[in-house]
Write an enzyme that holds these catalytic residues in place. Structure first.
Site, PDB file in Angstrom:
ATOM      1  N   LYS A  13       0.855  -1.193   0.000  1.00  0.00           N
ATOM      2  CA  LYS A  13       0.000   0.000   0.000  1.00  0.00           C
ATOM      3  C   LYS A  13       0.893   1.245   0.000  1.00  0.00           C
ATOM      4  CE  LYS A  13      -1.624   3.029   2.528  1.00  0.00           C
ATOM      5  NZ  LYS A  13      -1.686   4.127   1.557  1.00  0.00           N
ATOM      6  N   GLY A  58       7.105   5.420   7.869  1.00  0.00           N
ATOM      7  CA  GLY A  58       6.263   6.614   7.930  1.00  0.00           C
ATOM      8  C   GLY A  58       6.453   7.317   9.253  1.00  0.00           C
ATOM      9  N   VAL A  91       1.860   7.081  13.420  1.00  0.00           N
ATOM     10  CA  VAL A  91       1.154   5.976  12.746  1.00  0.00           C
ATOM     11  C   VAL A  91       1.864   4.644  13.062  1.00  0.00           C
ATOM     12  CG1 VAL A  91       0.517   4.989  10.507  1.00  0.00           C
ATOM     13  CG2 VAL A  91       0.154   7.412  10.937  1.00  0.00           C
ATOM     14  N   GLU A 117      10.072   1.661  10.374  1.00  0.00           N
ATOM     15  CA  GLU A 117      11.124   2.645  10.080  1.00  0.00           C
ATOM     16  C   GLU A 117      10.435   3.997  10.151  1.00  0.00           C
ATOM     17  OE1 GLU A 117      13.028   5.319   8.736  1.00  0.00           O
ATOM     18  OE2 GLU A 117      12.910   4.492   6.711  1.00  0.00           O
ATOM     19  N   CYS A 125      13.836  10.946   6.261  1.00  0.00           N
ATOM     20  CA  CYS A 125      13.887  10.543   7.671  1.00  0.00           C
ATOM     21  C   CYS A 125      15.312  10.612   8.223  1.00  0.00           C
ATOM     22  CB  CYS A 125      13.298   9.153   7.850  1.00  0.00           C
ATOM     23  SG  CYS A 125      13.937   7.953   6.701  1.00  0.00           S
ATOM     24  N   GLU A 153      10.418  16.664  14.283  1.00  0.00           N
ATOM     25  CA  GLU A 153      10.820  16.367  12.912  1.00  0.00           C
ATOM     26  C   GLU A 153      10.076  17.341  11.993  1.00  0.00           C
ATOM     27  OE1 GLU A 153       9.495  12.625  11.020  1.00  0.00           O
ATOM     28  OE2 GLU A 153      11.526  12.453  10.231  1.00  0.00           O
TER      29      GLU A 153
HETATM   30  P1  NDP Z   1       2.074   8.703   7.596  1.00  0.00           P
HETATM   31  O1  NDP Z   1       2.813   7.955   8.628  1.00  0.00           O
HETATM   32  O2  NDP Z   1       0.695   9.160   7.890  1.00  0.00           O
HETATM   33  O3  NDP Z   1       1.971   7.836   6.231  1.00  0.00           O
HETATM   34  C1  NDP Z   1       2.832   6.782   5.877  1.00  0.00           C
HETATM   35  C2  NDP Z   1       2.010   5.647   5.264  1.00  0.00           C
HETATM   36  O4  NDP Z   1       1.127   5.108   6.244  1.00  0.00           O
HETATM   37  C3  NDP Z   1       1.126   6.068   4.099  1.00  0.00           C
HETATM   38  O5  NDP Z   1       1.055   5.031   3.165  1.00  0.00           O
HETATM   39  C4  NDP Z   1      -0.220   6.272   4.773  1.00  0.00           C
HETATM   40  O6  NDP Z   1      -1.300   6.188   3.872  1.00  0.00           O
HETATM   41  C5  NDP Z   1      -0.216   5.125   5.754  1.00  0.00           C
HETATM   42  N1  NDP Z   1      -1.127   5.292   6.897  1.00  0.00           N
HETATM   43  C6  NDP Z   1      -1.589   6.444   7.434  1.00  0.00           C
HETATM   44  N2  NDP Z   1      -2.405   6.169   8.475  1.00  0.00           N
HETATM   45  C7  NDP Z   1      -2.450   4.819   8.605  1.00  0.00           C
HETATM   46  C8  NDP Z   1      -3.117   3.929   9.492  1.00  0.00           C
HETATM   47  N3  NDP Z   1      -3.891   4.379  10.485  1.00  0.00           N
HETATM   48  N4  NDP Z   1      -2.944   2.601   9.332  1.00  0.00           N
HETATM   49  C9  NDP Z   1      -2.145   2.135   8.360  1.00  0.00           C
HETATM   50  N5  NDP Z   1      -1.497   2.926   7.471  1.00  0.00           N
HETATM   51  C10 NDP Z   1      -1.633   4.255   7.605  1.00  0.00           C
HETATM   52  O7  NDP Z   1       2.956   9.921   7.143  1.00  0.00           O
HETATM   53  P2  NDP Z   1       2.438  11.294   6.497  1.00  0.00           P
HETATM   54  O8  NDP Z   1       2.386  11.091   5.060  1.00  0.00           O
HETATM   55  O9  NDP Z   1       1.187  11.796   7.117  1.00  0.00           O
HETATM   56  O10 NDP Z   1       3.618  12.282   6.916  1.00  0.00           O
HETATM   57  C11 NDP Z   1       3.537  12.937   8.178  1.00  0.00           C
HETATM   58  C12 NDP Z   1       4.895  13.041   8.813  1.00  0.00           C
HETATM   59  O11 NDP Z   1       5.437  11.740   9.029  1.00  0.00           O
HETATM   60  C13 NDP Z   1       5.951  13.731   7.963  1.00  0.00           C
HETATM   61  O12 NDP Z   1       5.861  15.102   8.036  1.00  0.00           O
HETATM   62  C14 NDP Z   1       7.201  13.160   8.570  1.00  0.00           C
HETATM   63  O13 NDP Z   1       7.488  13.860   9.749  1.00  0.00           O
HETATM   64  C15 NDP Z   1       6.837  11.730   8.899  1.00  0.00           C
HETATM   65  N6  NDP Z   1       7.224  10.790   7.829  1.00  0.00           N
HETATM   66  C16 NDP Z   1       8.337  10.037   7.988  1.00  0.00           C
HETATM   67  C17 NDP Z   1       8.753   9.216   6.978  1.00  0.00           C
HETATM   68  C18 NDP Z   1       9.980   8.393   7.084  1.00  0.00           C
HETATM   69  O14 NDP Z   1      10.649   8.166   6.082  1.00  0.00           O
HETATM   70  N7  NDP Z   1      10.296   7.857   8.257  1.00  0.00           N
HETATM   71  C19 NDP Z   1       8.049   9.124   5.700  1.00  0.00           C
HETATM   72  C20 NDP Z   1       6.842   9.908   5.644  1.00  0.00           C
HETATM   73  C21 NDP Z   1       6.483  10.702   6.687  1.00  0.00           C
HETATM   74  P3  NDP Z   1      -1.920   7.485   3.129  1.00  0.00           P
HETATM   75  O15 NDP Z   1      -0.932   8.595   3.275  1.00  0.00           O
HETATM   76  O16 NDP Z   1      -2.068   7.022   1.726  1.00  0.00           O
HETATM   77  O17 NDP Z   1      -3.216   7.766   3.777  1.00  0.00           O
END
Ligand code: NDP
Length: 455
Positions: free
Chosen positions: A154, A207, A211, A229, A263, A356
């Site tokens: 996903k 992510g 989450v 991660e 990240c 972050e």
């Molecule tokens: P999220 O953690 O929300 O999203 C990452 C993934 O998780 C996406 O595919 C998202 O789907 C999915 N997701 C969201 N909510 C759920 C849930 N309840 N259950 C299962 N899967 C879920 O990151 P954001 O895109 O909102 O980014 C927010 C912040 O997170 C950033 O500003 C940054 O600080 C951090 N981040 C860190 C990353 C890293 O590399 N460690 C990468 C991205 C973000 P969808 O978005 O399609 O709804």
């Protein structure tokens, strides 16, 4: 299914409309993966390796197409996108060797011999973010498939296009139907469903920490394996005995690469007090040299942020009166632009130094001595990466060992390689991706005892 408008961050225009999946489609993908699992598990290791090699070759033949798609969908410079797709190919090539190296142990025990096998888990759910869309997905897909699992990926709704194309290319390369499944839909429905689904054996997630935390809690309901991660707030420690110019010239790339949406971003730059002025002087030129603009222009070195929402969040870290020491350029007009920005000096307790930001904002924080630098570096909930710049080799290693983070570099800012383990300490997550042991996270150990003793 409803449709999802995929927006191009550099133009704010709709790049493509794609079908948006929900719970029903997620269940169908899991069912397809479950049905495909026994046959994929039983493919002879050498044949699975051949299929993965064919997939890597096929991805290579589509390198430019995938790079363009990623550059437009995620708003990243085309040169970076080419590098990332190159890494996707390299990752699949690296794990071509894995099916034939899933080794076990033989353990002498009374009455016979015990042996261990690394067995695939079954259906694995992969939930990935928008910052390095296909690269991060490949770090999970390649070892999962090599170990004999089937997958449901996903991708983030903001950047689903390369994942969708990947699924087509995998089929064309000969990966059997049902082995690779991609579900494009919201995290809160499709992602959530994967996490709670009884037929999904493991979730590999990249992510946000928030989450990740909720996934770990919910996965407990079905005792799923989970690897996470998550976020970071990495320290880049520059001692006065370092080549300060080299450290300053390298620092912008370590935090503004991918417009800071990384990240591993070294967003806390800890500089020894006596070197701060020299450091900022050299950094100024390097920041002004960053070309922010059209991702498809080969001269561009930084693109826009991923979305209007992300720009709003990032802006909140640079309020009126913030100590802006350096501000680079950014285009006007459509696109989620934000200039590379260096704040200095920043109090370690300031929100910009604690949270972050995930955007092109760096904080310079002065420190007095080695113990102070280590204390500041570790004063965070995160522990993903970091750097130490010093002319004293023993100090470099000593400080790197003292830093509570999973991926460190000395006199360099690089942290991610296909061949070495990658992952976090503390609230940056658990489990390791890439490197020789990544398949461990996609297998369970089975022990079989064989009685050899005669009655
Ligand atoms: P999220 O953690 O929300 O999203 C990452 C993934 O998780 C996406 O595919 C998202 O789907 C999915 N997701 C969201 N909510 C759920 C849930 N309840 N259950 C299962 N899967 C879920 O990151 P954001 O895109 O909102 O980014 C927010 C912040 O997170 C950033 O500003 C940054 O600080 C951090 N981040 C860190 C990353 C890293 O590399 N460690 C990468 C991205 C973000 P969808 O978005 O399609 O709804």
């Amino acid at each position: 299914m409803t449709t999802l408008s995929v927006i191009e961050p550099a133009t704010e225009q709709v790049l493509r409309e794609v079908p948006r999946a929900g719970v029903e489609e997620t269940d169908a993908a899991v069912a397809a993966a479950k049905a495909a699992f026994p046959a994929w598990r039983d493919v002879a290791p050498g044949d699975r390796a051949t299929l993965l090699r064919r997939l890597a070759d096929h991805l290579e033949a589509h390198h430019e197409e995938l790079s363009l798609l990623e550059a437009r969908d995620a708003g990243k410079p085309i040169t970076s996108a080419r590098g990332e797709i190159g890494m996707v190919i390299a990752t699949f090539r690296y794990y071509v060797g894995a099916p034939e190296r899933l080794l076990g142990d033989t353990i002498p025990v009374a009455g016979g011999i015990a042996m261990t096998f690394r067995e695939p888990l079954g259906v694995v759910g992969l939930i990935t973010p928008w910052n390095f869309p296909l690269a991060i997905a490949s770090w999970k897909m390649a070892p999962a498939l090599a170990a004999g699992n089937t997958i449901v990926l996903k991708p983030a709704e903001l950047t689903p296009l390369t994942a969708m194309r990947f699924a087509e290319l995998a089929l064309e390369a000969g990966i059997p139907e049902g082995v690779v499944n991609v579900v494009v839909g919201p995290g809160r429905t499709c992602g959530q469903r994967l996490v709670e689904h009884p037929d999904v054996a493991k979730i590999a997630f990249t992510g946000s920490t928030a989450v990740g935390s909720s996934i770990a809690a919910e996965a407990a309901g079905t005792i799923k394996r989970v690897t996470l991660e998550l976020g970071g707030k990495s320290a880049n420690i520059v001692f006065a005995d370092a080549d300060v110019r080299a450290a300053a010239l390298a620092a912008p790339g370590a935090v503004f690469d991918n417009a800071g949406q990384d990240c591993c971003a070294r967003s806390r730059i800890l500089v020894q007090e006596s070197a701060v002025d020299e450091f900022l002087e050299h950094m100024e030129g390097a920041v002004q040299a960053i070309r922010v603009g059209d991702p498809l222009d080969p001269a561009t070195t930084m693109g826009p942020l991923i979305s209007a929402g992300q720009r709003e969040t990032v802006s909140s870290f640079v309020p009126d009166g913030a100590p802006v020491a350096i501000r680079g350029q950014a285009p006007d007009g459509p696109g989620f632009w934000f200039p590379p920005t260096v704040l200095s000096p920043v109090d370690p307790g300031d929100r910009a130094a604690v949270d972050e930001i995930f955007g092109p904002v760096a904080c310079v924080i002065p420190f007095s001595d080695e113990a102070h630098a280590i204390r500041l570096a570790n004063d965070t909930i995160y522990g993903l990466s970091g750097s130490v710049w010093t002319g004293d080799g023993a100090r470099g290693l000593r400080v790197a060992r003292a830093m509570e983070a999973g991926n460190l570099s000395i006199n360099s800012n690089s942290s991610v390689r296909v061949t070495t383990p990658f992952g976090g300490f503390k609230q940056s997550g658990y489990g390791r991706e890439l490197g020789p042991h990544a398949t461990d996270a996609y297998t369970d150990v089975k022990t079989v005892y064989y009685r050899t003793q005669e009655d």
